[in-house]
Scaffold this motif. Structure first.
Motif, mmCIF file in Angstrom:
data_model
loop_
_atom_site.group_PDB
_atom_site.id
_atom_site.type_symbol
_atom_site.label_atom_id
_atom_site.label_comp_id
_atom_site.label_asym_id
_atom_site.label_seq_id
_atom_site.Cartn_x
_atom_site.Cartn_y
_atom_site.Cartn_z
ATOM 1 N N ARG A 1 40.120 39.180 47.117
ATOM 2 C CA ARG A 1 38.900 39.957 47.398
ATOM 3 C C ARG A 1 38.805 41.156 46.468
ATOM 4 N NH1 ARG A 1 36.552 40.716 53.484
ATOM 5 N NH2 ARG A 1 36.389 38.506 54.032
ATOM 6 N N LEU A 2 39.908 41.872 46.327
ATOM 7 C CA LEU A 2 39.895 43.082 45.513
ATOM 8 C C LEU A 2 39.638 42.757 44.053
ATOM 9 C CD1 LEU A 2 40.372 46.152 45.518
ATOM 10 C CD2 LEU A 2 42.795 45.672 45.094
ATOM 11 N N SER A 3 40.283 41.720 43.554
ATOM 12 C CA SER A 3 40.163 41.407 42.130
ATOM 13 C C SER A 3 38.790 40.870 41.776
ATOM 14 C CB SER A 3 41.247 40.397 41.741
ATOM 15 O OG SER A 3 41.274 40.220 40.355
ATOM 16 N N PHE A 4 38.253 39.979 42.596
ATOM 17 C CA PHE A 4 36.913 39.467 42.296
ATOM 18 C C PHE A 4 35.861 40.557 42.474
ATOM 19 C CE2 PHE A 4 38.837 35.229 42.696
ATOM 20 C CZ PHE A 4 38.219 34.589 41.644
ATOM 21 N N LEU B 1 37.380 38.559 38.483
ATOM 22 C CA LEU B 1 38.457 37.713 37.981
ATOM 23 C C LEU B 1 39.473 37.450 39.086
ATOM 24 C CD1 LEU B 1 39.299 39.469 34.592
ATOM 25 C CD2 LEU B 1 38.447 37.146 34.813
ATOM 26 N N PRO B 2 40.306 36.423 38.940
ATOM 27 C CA PRO B 2 41.453 36.273 39.842
ATOM 28 C C PRO B 2 42.428 37.427 39.663
ATOM 29 C CG PRO B 2 40.987 34.219 38.666
ATOM 30 C CD PRO B 2 40.174 35.283 38.012
ATOM 31 N N PRO B 3 43.314 37.643 40.621
ATOM 32 C CA PRO B 3 44.285 38.751 40.514
ATOM 33 C C PRO B 3 45.194 38.598 39.311
ATOM 34 C CG PRO B 3 44.246 37.828 42.745
ATOM 35 C CD PRO B 3 43.448 36.910 41.880
ATOM 36 N N ASP B 4 45.577 39.737 38.735
ATOM 37 C CA ASP B 4 46.543 39.691 37.646
ATOM 38 C C ASP B 4 47.954 39.638 38.223
ATOM 39 O OD1 ASP B 4 46.900 42.256 38.583
ATOM 40 O OD2 ASP B 4 46.713 43.230 36.630
ATOM 41 N N GLU B 5 48.940 39.589 37.357
ATOM 42 C CA GLU B 5 50.329 39.393 37.798
ATOM 43 C C GLU B 5 50.801 40.530 38.688
ATOM 44 O OE1 GLU B 5 53.506 37.258 38.509
ATOM 45 O OE2 GLU B 5 51.923 36.541 37.153
#
Length: 828
Positions: free
Chosen positions: A479-482, A487-491
């Motif tokens: 939720r936070l990344s999009f 985008l999908p979450p980073d590492e």
């Protein structure tokens, strides 16, 4: 509130101390009469010797004595009746109360022309409603819920780029995304159909081939088209093309195998040039220089013989291909002298055709011919993180590759059984063609998986329908990344989620602030703000080239970028949201600055400039907004006023009643003179049915009417001086854009709350409902101490229950099937 709690007692305010003149109590006699008209506020004798006192009526007196004059079962103004509404039980009628709060806070009710109670009484009413509704929401919070989300076109493209480093056009496979509540990521309109599922499957198959390569790929022709509205003037250099060129086209093309490819060009426009040279480059290196001449010799001949290259050897991989005209000279061209030489311009098909210079219309890339294999590329290097040197090493290597890919694609850790399932596809591919085909087929399975295409959020076991629960950390990370990056979450974010750290509000805020500081937060400008302001509509208005010959899609792109950069500067500098409306600066390149009449701006790059005068202020001085609220051949104060009410204030006017004549029907006066827009509007709103709404919209739009269709400043229309005078709906005189902005900022709460409501809808992927409004108000209220900085509003959304939690909903068929699939995988 005192008036509500005491059930008819009155609150006394010292008008003299507050500097407020009593509207109905300027003399002892008037005070007595005023009190006598308000039963329950006390004896009239109590006021006989206190003309300086002010009495606040019971809020219910306003509702039943003022509001029901229009909002009753007979008139149903706004499709609303308040005859049975009781302020004391507003929390039990929260949906109706929220409609009242919205209009009262904006100052739109009672409407212009209706006798208004004193402002203190209206403030008492709206604060009472808010207090009752907010207290009830605090006792019984409702975080709301939604069905699954799927990756829409932009999210799909970004997810593929993030996973594989591959640029794709999702429009090749996926249908247009449906808009809801201003945005393209709202779950309730993201239904899945067999056709859409086939589209995702086709995309997965083709993208996996593009990524891995295909030494057996058949020879095909791929056509790339230029918009007919894009200008290719001598001064228009396309980003990515070699310097010293003009116009043309730059595309990202994936060459499936090492082999020979042909490049063919189709041209349009042009009547003043018998020969042009076209540079064809791959990754910045010239591979061909084409010469062509205009077919025929007539001055009106606009056809060109298509030209192409001999076969050229190109190695596999995604590469940047450019085809652009060699710039032959600087300075004015004949198109400035004879701008309508091309027939499409006179026909009104678009500003891009207003030139006599040749335009590149199509680039056709054909191949591969005589393929020899598949070379290494950055995409393949990202996929094949290991290389087996013996048959025994193939499966372990493949398993590691697929584990890494699936973990990133699914945006969560994997169970061993899930990797086992992917290895089944790998084995099928190995039987068909070896190691690389096995990896390609398993990659196709990953891209076709519901865990990649759908943003599924796991529900804890035993949760009943309607029960609220906290999201798992991995789902919260998505939720936070999009939201912030699209985008999908980073590492780093995935690691924090796997360790269970995002459940901590402090860690959640730390991650959010880290992401806001990252350049990838530009998605809030290019995605969120662009859709909130409806900047996509900018490309639906094609200003008539007969009146606006210098407008083209290049200029429209610059206008859109200007608005995005202004908002991005507020994020980068952590400024107040109110600066979006009152900023005395903007971002322009040379072309846009010249259009606006700004001096001392050179180059294609955008730079921050201070407005040279007070004609423009904030986003309402941006060409993007001014063009999208215009018609092709004239301005529309009605559209501009409606846009401000609907998009900025969140208070859209009702649709026009049936049978109302169109504004175009009042084009000329009786003496044949062309009427100004203001004169046509005054004739149009002569009908009482139209007047009620136009009293809101027209003064707003007229204050912006000095801007023409393309956003340029003007003083006259049809040879007559413009008259932009008007009264804002609260009675404030407005005539210029700065005065309009001042009138809007007198009541900043509607602007702030509406922005936050749109921000929350985009972040949640669902509509903001009436039960969310207490949360919206709390975000804005807490941000006040920080001068409404954007970070405060964004953090208010991220830390809210609606973002971190969810109310369980009935399971959909798709979610049930995905859950069953996951459960069966776990059991295996």
């Amino acid at each position: 509130m005192a008036s509500r709690t005491l059930g008819g007692a009155f609150a006394v305010v010292l008008a003299a101390a507050a500097g407020l003149a009593a509207q109905d109590a300027q003399t002892p006699e008037a005070t007595v009469a005023w009190a006598a008209d308000r039963p329950g506020v006390g004896s009239a004798a109590d006021f006989r010797h206190a003309p300086f006192l002010r009495v606040a009526a019971d809020p219910n007196d306003i509702v039943q004595g003022v509001c029901t004059n229009c909002h009753n079962s007979r008139r149903l103004a706004g499709n609303l009746t308040l005859e049975s509404f009781d302020v004391d039980t507003a929390d039990a009628q929260a949906e109706t109360a929220e409609k009242m709060i919205r209009k009262l806070r904006a100052g739109m009710m009672p409407p212009p022309g209706v006798r208004r109670p004193p402002e203190e009484e209206l403030l008492e009413l709206v604060e009472t409603l808010e207090t009752l509704v907010d207290d009830a929401a605090a006792r019984n919070p409702n975080p709301g819920g939604r069905t699954f989300q799927r990756l829409n076109r932009p999210e799909y493209e970004r997810a593929i780029r993030d996973l594989l480093g591959l640029e794709v056009d999702a429009g090749k496979w996926l249908p247009n995304d449906q808009m809801s509540a201003n945005f393209d990521n709202i779950a309730d309109v993201q239904a899945l159909s067999p056709t859409l599922l086939d589209a995702y499957l086709n995309a997965a198959a083709e993208i996996s081939r593009m990524a891995v390569g295909d030494r057996n790929a058949p020879a095909v022709n791929t056509t790339y088209k230029n918009s007919q509205y894009v200008s290719q003037h001598p001064w228009d250099h396309v980003e990515g093309a070699p310097f010293g060129t003009r116009g043309g086209m730059v595309v990202e093309h994936t060459f499936p195998a090492d082999g020979e490819y042909t490049f063919s060009l189709v041209f349009t426009s042009g009547a003043n040039s018998r020969m042009e040279d076209v540079d064809i480059s791959i990754d910045g290196e010239r591979v061909a220089l084409l010469h062509y001449t205009r077919r025929g010799g007539g001055a009106d001949d606009r056809g060109f013989t298509p030209v192409g290259t001999e076969p050229i050897f190109v190695r596999a991989g995604q590469r940047r291909v450019s085809a652009a005209f060699i710039r032959r000279q600087e300075g004015p061209y004949e198109d400035l002298i004879r701008p309508h030489a091309w027939s499409n311009a006179g026909g009104g098909s678009g500003g891009g055709g207003i030139t006599t210079l040749p335009h590149l219309q199509d680039v056709i890339i054909g191949g591969p011919h005589n393929p020899t294999g598949v070379s290494e590329s950055p995409v393949r290097q990202r996929i094949f993180t290991c290389r087996p040197t013996s048959p025994d090493e193939e499966r372990p290597c493949a398993r590691g590759i697929l584990t890494d890919l699936a973990r990133s694609a699914y945006r969560r850790p994997l169970e061993p059984s899930e990797v086992d399932g992917l290895m089944t596809f790998y084995d099928m591919g190995v039987a068909q063609g070896g190691f690389e085909i096995g990896v390609r087929l398993a990659l196709e399975a990953i891209l076709a998986s519901p865990f990649f295409v759908l943003r599924l959020e796991r529900e804890p076991a035993g949760v009943a329908s309607g029960e609220a629960y906290e999201l798992e950390d991995v789902d919260l990370a998505s939720r936070l990344s999009f939201f912030l990056w699209g985008l999908p979450p980073d590492e780093e974010l995935r690691a924090a989620a796997v360790e269970g750290l995002l459940s901590s509000p402090d860690e959640l805020e730390r991650q959010a602030r880290r992401m806001l500081a990252d350049p990838r937060s530009e998605a809030l400008s290019s995605r969120f703000v662009s859709q909130w302001l409806r900047l996509q509509d900018l490309y639906k208005v094609r200003p008539d080239p007969n009146f606006y010959p210098n407008f083209d899609e290049n200029l429209a792109d610059a206008m859109k970028r200007e608005t995005e950069l202004l908002f991005q500067s507020l994020i980068r500098e952590d400024r107040s949201l109110l600066d979006f409306f009152r900023a005395d600066y903007t971002f322009v390149n040379e072309r846009l600055a010249h259009h606006y009449g700004f001096e001392d701006v050179a180059g294609r790059d955008f730079q921050r400039v201070t407005y040279p005068n007070e004609e423009r202020v904030g986003v309402l001085g941006h060409g993007s907004v001014l063009v999208l609220t215009s018609l092709a051949n004239r301005t529309s104060p009605v559209l501009r006023g409606k846009w401000v009410m609907e998009v900025l204030l969140g208070t859209p006017p009702p649709p026009p009643p049936p049978g109302v004549p169109d504004l175009e029907e009042t084009e000329e006066s009786k003496d044949g003179r062309l009427l100004t827009t203001r004169e046509r509007m005054e004739m149009h709103r002569a009908s009482p049915a139209c007047r009620s709404c136009h009293r809101f919209m027209d003064p707003i739009g007229l204050a912006l009417d000095n801007f023409d269709v393309t956003g340029k400043w003007r003083l006259r229309e049809n040879g007559l001086p413009l008259d932009t005078r008007g009264d804002f709906y609260d009675g404030t005189p407005v005539q210029t854009p700065p005065e309009l902005v001042d009138a809007l900022l007198k009541r900043p709460l509607p602007l702030l709350r509406n922005f936050t409501e749109n921000l929350a809808a985009y972040a949640l992927g669902r509509r903001v409902e009436y039960y969310d409004q207490p949360w919206i108000r709390s975000i804005v209220s807490e941000a006040e101490a920080d001068d409404y900085r954007l970070s405060s509003l964004i953090m208010g959304v991220v830390q809210g229950d609606a973002f971190r939690m969810k109310r369980a909903m009935p399971v959909t068929t798709v979610e049930e099937e995905a859950t069953n699939e996951e459960t069966s995988e776990d059991r295996r």
